[in-house]
Design an enzyme around this catalytic site. Sequence first.
Site, PDB file in Angstrom:
ATOM      1  N   SER A  56       0.827  -1.208   0.000  1.00  0.00           N
ATOM      2  CA  SER A  56       0.000   0.000   0.000  1.00  0.00           C
ATOM      3  C   SER A  56       0.861   1.259   0.000  1.00  0.00           C
ATOM      4  O   SER A  56       0.562   2.229  -0.699  1.00  0.00           O
ATOM      5  CB  SER A  56      -0.919   0.006   1.221  1.00  0.00           C
ATOM      6  OG  SER A  56      -1.814  -1.068   1.178  1.00  0.00           O
ATOM      7  N   GLU A  57       1.901   1.264   0.816  1.00  0.00           N
ATOM      8  CA  GLU A  57       2.813   2.408   0.890  1.00  0.00           C
ATOM      9  C   GLU A  57       4.247   1.914   1.023  1.00  0.00           C
ATOM     10  O   GLU A  57       4.504   0.853   1.590  1.00  0.00           O
ATOM     11  CB  GLU A  57       2.503   3.316   2.096  1.00  0.00           C
ATOM     12  CG  GLU A  57       1.204   4.099   2.001  1.00  0.00           C
ATOM     13  CD  GLU A  57       0.007   3.317   2.516  1.00  0.00           C
ATOM     14  OE1 GLU A  57      -1.133   3.707   2.181  1.00  0.00           O
ATOM     15  OE2 GLU A  57       0.200   2.311   3.220  1.00  0.00           O
TER      16      GLU A  57
END
Length: 265
Positions: A56-57
């Site tokens: 996601s990040e």
Amino acid sequence: MQVLLVFSLIIMEIPVFTVDAFSNLPFRGNPAAICPLMHELTDDLYQKIAAEMNLSETVFITSINPSDNFTTENVNPKLVFETRSGDLAVTQRGEGYVMDFPLNPPTKQDANEFKDILKAAVGNHPIQDVYLCPITKKLLVRLSDSCERSVLTSLKVDAAALQRSETSGRVKGLIVTMRGSPDCQPGYDFYSRYFAPWMGIAEDPVTGSAHTVLGSYWSKELGKKKMLAYQCSSRGGELELEVRDDGRINIAGQAVTVLQGTITL
């Protein structure tokens, strides 16, 4: 005459950690990669590493003072990050962390104006409210209280169809939410899922920014400042919320490190 050519290969090793946020168990919550760096890299290399991690990040931390190291600096339990949304403070509290976000109140909308996106997201399931936050461009759709939690968890949202249903640019993320079961342990006040195909995210596991909208909405609906929320993605994540009187919201959760390794370039 023979000429010997010697090529030197410079190998760069970058430490990497994978942390699951908003969970105290591995393989749940919101996964993120963290790379402590001794010096900055090129934007192209940042993007390539992030793509390789496929999470996601991916976060890159660079030491300001070359003489410092990551075991001696930043010993303060509170850190302040400069972001596009302003300063974001994170404070360590016991086993977890508290993030200080701006509160993003949504405004009530006419559901007929969003009939295509509603159809793509929830089909024929009954809805109770439609709200839009103009600042974050997140559309909040509340399922009817007559719906069981299984209605939310079993939604099969076609990301491509959802993106095609809204092309005006006024929506960049979709929150589907419903009232929780505060009388049943662990006592969640509300549930949610978050979809953002307009930003390249079919479904986000756990979303702090979505809860700046959710926290505002449910605080008014429930008449509560402190709430416990659960995001019902396949991974799932738990968030503690506290709506403050200064127009901000505390979002707290735990985190667990599940991987430690080295990226070799």
